[in-house]
Scaffold this motif. Structure first.
Motif, mmCIF file in Angstrom:
data_model
loop_
_atom_site.group_PDB
_atom_site.id
_atom_site.type_symbol
_atom_site.label_atom_id
_atom_site.label_comp_id
_atom_site.label_asym_id
_atom_site.label_seq_id
_atom_site.Cartn_x
_atom_site.Cartn_y
_atom_site.Cartn_z
ATOM 1 N N ASP A 48 0.925 -1.267 -0.197
ATOM 2 C CA ASP A 48 -0.030 -0.022 0.054
ATOM 3 C C ASP A 48 0.949 1.189 -0.093
ATOM 4 O O ASP A 48 1.543 1.434 0.873
ATOM 5 C CB ASP A 48 -0.770 0.019 1.344
ATOM 6 C CG ASP A 48 -1.869 1.248 1.334
ATOM 7 O OD1 ASP A 48 -1.909 1.881 0.411
ATOM 8 O OD2 ASP A 48 -2.677 1.433 2.075
ATOM 9 N N VAL A 49 0.850 1.884 -1.262
ATOM 10 C CA VAL A 49 1.717 3.056 -1.181
ATOM 11 C C VAL A 49 1.068 4.542 -0.997
ATOM 12 O O VAL A 49 0.139 4.603 -1.934
ATOM 13 C CB VAL A 49 2.372 3.046 -2.522
ATOM 14 C CG1 VAL A 49 3.753 4.256 -2.894
ATOM 15 C CG2 VAL A 49 3.004 1.629 -2.731
ATOM 16 N N ARG A 50 1.670 5.209 -0.488
ATOM 17 C CA ARG A 50 0.963 6.690 0.018
ATOM 18 C C ARG A 50 1.867 7.737 -0.464
ATOM 19 O O ARG A 50 3.108 7.458 -0.149
ATOM 20 C CB ARG A 50 0.256 6.966 1.152
ATOM 21 C CG ARG A 50 -0.717 5.587 1.809
ATOM 22 C CD ARG A 50 -1.954 5.509 1.023
ATOM 23 N NE ARG A 50 -2.523 4.482 1.528
ATOM 24 C CZ ARG A 50 -3.625 4.675 2.322
ATOM 25 N NH1 ARG A 50 -4.022 5.964 2.988
ATOM 26 N NH2 ARG A 50 -4.407 3.566 2.731
ATOM 27 N N ARG A 51 1.607 8.936 -0.718
ATOM 28 C CA ARG A 51 2.400 10.045 -0.852
ATOM 29 C C ARG A 51 1.979 11.041 0.379
ATOM 30 O O ARG A 51 0.821 11.342 0.532
ATOM 31 C CB ARG A 51 2.079 10.659 -2.323
ATOM 32 C CG ARG A 51 2.847 11.810 -2.423
ATOM 33 C CD ARG A 51 2.584 12.770 -3.514
ATOM 34 N NE ARG A 51 3.241 13.956 -3.860
ATOM 35 C CZ ARG A 51 2.986 15.233 -3.370
ATOM 36 N NH1 ARG A 51 1.842 15.229 -2.289
ATOM 37 N NH2 ARG A 51 3.561 16.355 -3.631
ATOM 38 N N ILE A 52 3.031 11.386 0.848
ATOM 39 C CA ILE A 52 3.028 12.378 2.066
ATOM 40 C C ILE A 52 3.672 13.485 1.579
ATOM 41 O O ILE A 52 4.659 13.767 0.917
ATOM 42 C CB ILE A 52 3.351 11.860 3.413
ATOM 43 C CG1 ILE A 52 4.872 11.418 3.349
ATOM 44 C CG2 ILE A 52 2.688 10.878 3.669
ATOM 45 C CD1 ILE A 52 5.503 11.244 4.840
ATOM 46 N N GLU A 53 3.437 14.793 2.113
ATOM 47 C CA GLU A 53 3.985 16.147 1.801
ATOM 48 C C GLU A 53 4.288 16.547 3.307
ATOM 49 O O GLU A 53 3.599 16.397 4.059
ATOM 50 C CB GLU A 53 3.378 17.043 1.267
ATOM 51 C CG GLU A 53 4.035 18.361 0.913
ATOM 52 C CD GLU A 53 3.178 19.176 -0.181
ATOM 53 O OE1 GLU A 53 2.740 20.211 0.299
ATOM 54 O OE2 GLU A 53 3.196 18.844 -1.475
ATOM 55 N N TYR A 54 5.596 16.938 3.466
ATOM 56 C CA TYR A 54 5.992 17.597 4.912
ATOM 57 C C TYR A 54 6.903 18.806 4.605
ATOM 58 O O TYR A 54 7.222 19.032 3.491
ATOM 59 C CB TYR A 54 6.880 16.610 5.452
ATOM 60 C CG TYR A 54 7.812 16.082 4.730
ATOM 61 C CD1 TYR A 54 9.363 16.576 4.573
ATOM 62 C CD2 TYR A 54 7.810 15.103 3.682
ATOM 63 C CE1 TYR A 54 10.431 16.254 3.934
ATOM 64 C CE2 TYR A 54 8.907 14.824 2.933
ATOM 65 C CZ TYR A 54 10.279 15.044 3.091
ATOM 66 O OH TYR A 54 11.229 14.862 2.358
ATOM 67 N N ARG A 55 7.161 19.558 5.741
ATOM 68 C CA ARG A 55 7.985 20.574 5.784
ATOM 69 C C ARG A 55 9.251 20.227 6.186
ATOM 70 O O ARG A 55 9.679 19.452 7.077
ATOM 71 C CB ARG A 55 7.396 21.663 6.913
ATOM 72 C CG ARG A 55 6.057 22.132 6.475
ATOM 73 C CD ARG A 55 5.690 23.379 7.300
ATOM 74 N NE ARG A 55 4.326 23.773 7.112
ATOM 75 C CZ ARG A 55 3.911 24.440 5.921
ATOM 76 N NH1 ARG A 55 4.647 25.115 5.184
ATOM 77 N NH2 ARG A 55 2.516 24.624 5.715
ATOM 78 N N THR A 56 10.435 20.754 5.547
ATOM 79 C CA THR A 56 11.638 20.565 5.809
ATOM 80 C C THR A 56 12.495 21.952 5.513
ATOM 81 O O THR A 56 12.028 22.978 5.292
ATOM 82 C CB THR A 56 12.134 19.593 5.031
ATOM 83 O OG1 THR A 56 13.530 19.111 5.389
ATOM 84 C CG2 THR A 56 12.505 19.994 3.463
ATOM 85 N N LEU A 57 13.847 21.753 5.443
ATOM 86 C CA LEU A 57 14.784 23.205 5.271
ATOM 87 C C LEU A 57 15.092 22.955 3.792
ATOM 88 O O LEU A 57 15.452 21.985 3.146
ATOM 89 C CB LEU A 57 16.030 22.897 6.091
ATOM 90 C CG LEU A 57 15.615 23.108 7.861
ATOM 91 C CD1 LEU A 57 16.852 22.836 8.508
ATOM 92 C CD2 LEU A 57 14.754 24.242 7.918
ATOM 93 N N GLY A 58 15.534 24.141 3.219
ATOM 94 C CA GLY A 58 16.020 24.278 2.012
ATOM 95 C C GLY A 58 17.658 24.466 1.888
ATOM 96 O O GLY A 58 18.145 24.196 3.279
ATOM 97 N N GLY A 59 18.348 24.410 1.123
ATOM 98 C CA GLY A 59 19.950 24.493 1.182
ATOM 99 C C GLY A 59 20.382 25.612 2.019
ATOM 100 O O GLY A 59 21.521 25.585 2.386
ATOM 101 N N THR A 60 19.763 26.524 2.222
ATOM 102 C CA THR A 60 20.191 27.813 2.999
ATOM 103 C C THR A 60 19.605 27.941 4.293
ATOM 104 O O THR A 60 19.447 28.927 4.934
ATOM 105 C CB THR A 60 20.366 29.081 2.257
ATOM 106 O OG1 THR A 60 19.107 29.170 1.820
ATOM 107 C CG2 THR A 60 21.140 29.168 1.207
#
Length: 510
Positions: A73-85
Motif C-alpha cells: 500500500d503506497v501513499r504520498r505524504i508532503e512535509y516541511r523541511t529545510l532548503g539549502g540555506t
C-alpha cells in the motif's frame, strides 16, 4: 540517471536540534505534515508478482528480489523541511506499507529509510510507479525488495522535486539532504497510524543508491551526531569521498554522466556557500551559462534540453583542445572532449593547477594504497571554490558506531569504486585508533570473486556476473556493459545484499 554526494559535519547537530518540535519558527515546523497521506498504488502480493513477471523491464527483478510475500500500500505524504540555506520548504515522500496475512506482513515492522539516485526529472515521485514502466525502476525495485518482503519503506523525493516549494535541488548538500530524510521519517511516523494498523518496531535501516548512497551515509552520520537511533545502514555505490571524485573529474577521469552532475553540484553548492564561483561564466561556456545555473532538475527531458541548445550532449564535457590528462580506457569511446562542450578549458586548467598546488592526501590520482587508507584524507586547503565545497561535503570525517554495508562494483564508470575504497579505508583507520571491531563495516565489491564457503553475498556476486555476461553478449557488447553498469546492472544486486545484511542484523538482535 544516477550519481554522487555532499557536506561537512560542522553544524549537523545544530541543524537537527529542532527536529520534532521546539526552536524557532522554521525549526518548529520541520517534519510536520502539510496534509493527509494520499493513495498512490495498492496491490496484493499476487497482483504485484504478476505485474513484475509480465514486464521485460521488471521480470529480472522478480528473480533477484524474490516472489512478493506481502502486498503493498503506497501513499504520498508532503512535509516541511529545510532548503539549502536553511529556508523553510515543502517536500514529499513515498510511504510503502506491507499488507497481507503472512507473518512477515503483520505485527511491528522495521522501517527502511531509502534515498534515491540522481534524476533530472523535476516531477520524479517515488510514490508513483508501475512495474511495466522502466522510468520508475528504482521505486519498483524498492517496493519489491523491501515493502513486499515485510519492511515499511519511507522514500523521500527530496526538496526541489515532485511539487516541492523549493525552486532548486540542494544536490549533495549533506546537511540539507540528511535533514530532509530525517524530516520525511518524522512525517511518515506521524502519518503511519492513518495508513495502516502496523506499528513501527523501532528498528531503523537506512539505505540508498548512488546519490542516495551518499544521502544515506550523511543521514546515518547526522542521526548518530544527534543521538538518534540507527539500527544499521547500507550506502550503495556512494560518492561519499566526493572531493576525490570531483578531483578525478578535473584530472582526466570524468564520470560517465559528469555533464549532469557538474551543474547540479555548482547550483547546489553556490547556494550553500556563495563562493563556488564569482561569475558562472568562469566555469561554463557562454552558450550554456545564461541558463545552466537552475536548469536541472527540469520538467523537460534531457533530449528536449539538448535539442534546444540549452544543454550539451551528455558526453560533451570539455573542449577538444583541452589536456585530457590520464586516459581511462573504459570510457575512451564516449568522447568527453569535443565540440559544444560544457566546461571551459580555462576552468579545467585552473582547477587542475589548484589540485597540483593544494593536494588533498586522500585524493591521489590514480589512487594509491596510502591515499586510500590515510587518516587525514581532507588535510588540504583548496583555493578553488568548487574544490572547497567538495571537501566540506566529503563524508570522510566521522566514524559509524552501528553496522554498515558498503556495496558497489569495481568497474563503475559513474561512481568510481575508489570512493567506496577510500571511505572504507578511512573508517578502518578510525576503528583501529579507537579499538572498534573492524567487523562493524562490511565492504562488498560485486565484481570480486567469492571467497568461498560461508560467503553471505555469493548469490549476489553470481547473479551480477551472469547479468554482466548477458549484457556483454547482447547488442552493444562491452560498451553496453559500461553504459548500463551503474544504472542497471549493480543496483538490484547491491540492494539484495543490503536486504540480506539488514535481515542478518535483525536475526542477531541488532
Amino acid at each position: 540517471m544516477q550519481k554522487i554526494l555532499p557536506f561537512a559535519l560542522t553544524g549537523v547537530a545544530a541543524l537537527l536540534a529542532g527536529c520534532g518540535g521546539g526552536g524557532g519558527s522554521v525549526e518548529a515546523q520541520r517534519g510536520g505534515l502539510t496534509g493527509p497521506a494520499t493513495a498512490s498504488v495498492a496491490l496484493t502480493a499476487a497482483q504485484f508478482s504478476t505485474s513484475l513477471a509480465a514486464s521485460p523491464a521488471s521480470a529480472p527483478l522478480l528473480q533477484v528480489a524474490g516472489t512478493p510475500v506481502c502486498g503493498i500500500d503506497v501513499r504520498r505524504i508532503e512535509y516541511r523541511t529545510l532548503g539549502g540555506t536553511g529556508e523553510s520548504v515543502t517536500a514529499s515522500a513515498a510511504v510503502m506499507v506491507p499488507t497481507g496475512s503472512a507473518a512477515a506482513c503483520t505485527g511491528a515492522r522495521p522501517i527502511v529509510l531509502y534515498a534515491h539516485g540522481t534524476t533530472t526529472d523535476r516531477n520524479f515521485n517515488m510514490a508513483s510507479f508501475s512495474a511495466t514502466n522502466a522510468a520508475t525502476g528504482e521505486a519498483t525495485l524498492v517496493a519489491a525488495m523491501y515493502a513486499a518482503q515485510g519492511f515499511i519503506v519511507v522514500a523521500p523525493n527530496y526538496a526541489g522535486y515532485d511539487g516541492s516549494s523549493s525552486s532548486y535541488h540542494p544536490y549533495l548538500n549533506a546537511n540539507q539532504q540528511s535533514a530532509d530524510m530525517i524530516d520525511a521519517l518524522a512525517a511518515a511516523r506521524t502519518a503511519l497510524p492513518t495508513i495502516s494498523s502496523l506499528p513501527d518496531s523501532g528498528r531503523l535501516f537506512i539505505s540508498g543508491y548512488s546519490q542516495g548512497g551518499y544521502v544515506a551515509m550523511a543521514t546515518h552520520r547526522a542521526m548518530q551526531a544527534a543521538g538518534q537511533t540507527v539500527t544499521a545502514s547500507a550506502p550503495l555505490s556512494a560518492p561519499s569521498a566526493i572531493s576525490m571524485l570531483v578531483e578525478f573529474n578535473f584530472s582526466g577521469a570524468p564520470a560517465l554522466g559528469a555533464t549532469i552532475f557538474t551543474p547540479l553540484l555548482s547550483t547546489s553548492w553556490q547556494r550553500q556557500f556563495g563562493n563556488v564561483y564569482a561569475n558562472i561564466n568562469d566555469i561554463y561556456e557562454a552558450q550554456y551559462s545564461a541558463t545552466i545555473d537552475n536548469l536541472l532538475p527540469s520538467a523537460e527531458s534531457l533530449t528536449a534540453l539538448v535539442t534546444s541548445g540549452r544543454f550539451p550532449a551528455t558526453q560533451a564535457l570539455y573542449p577538444a583542445n583541452a589536456t585530457p590528462g590520464l586516459a581511462v580506457p573504459a570510457l575512451a569511446p564516449f568522447g568527453f572532449y569535443g565540440p559544444n562542450n560544457l566546461i571551459r578549458a580555462s576552468y579545467l586548467a585552473s582547477t587542475a593547477a589548484d589540485i597540483a598546488a593544494n593536494r588533498c592526501p586522500g585524493n591521489a590520482f590514480p589512487p594509491t594504497a596510502a591515499s586510500l587508507t590515510t587518516a587525514t584524507p581532507l588535510a588540504c586547503t583548496p583555493a578553488n571554490g568548487f574544490r572547497r565545497a567538495a571537501v566540506a561535503n566529503d563524508l570522510r570525517n566521522w566514524t559509524p558506531t552501528r553496522p554498515m554495508l558498503l556495496c558497489g562494483g569495481r568497474d563503475d564508470p559513474t561512481v568510481n569504486f575508489a570512493s567506496t575504497q577510500a571511505t572504507a579505508g578511512y573508517f578502518g583507520t578510525q576503528f583501529a585508533a579507537r579499538g572498534v571491531p573492524a567487523s562493524l563495516l562490511t565492504v562488498l565489491d560485486l565484481a570480486a570473486a567469492s571467497p568461498g564457503a560461508g560467503d553471505p553475498f555469493a548469490a549476489a556476486r553470481a547473479g551480477f556476473a551472469q547479468a554482466v555476461a548477458a549484457t556483454a553478449a547482447g547488442p552493444g557488447g562491452a560498451a553496453a556493459v559500461v553504459t548500463s553498469y551503474h544504472g542497471s546492472l549493480v543496483p538490484p544486486f547491491c540492494s539484495a545484499a543490503a536486504r540480506g545484511f539488514f535481515q542478518g542484523v535483525l536475526a542477531t538482535g541488532g
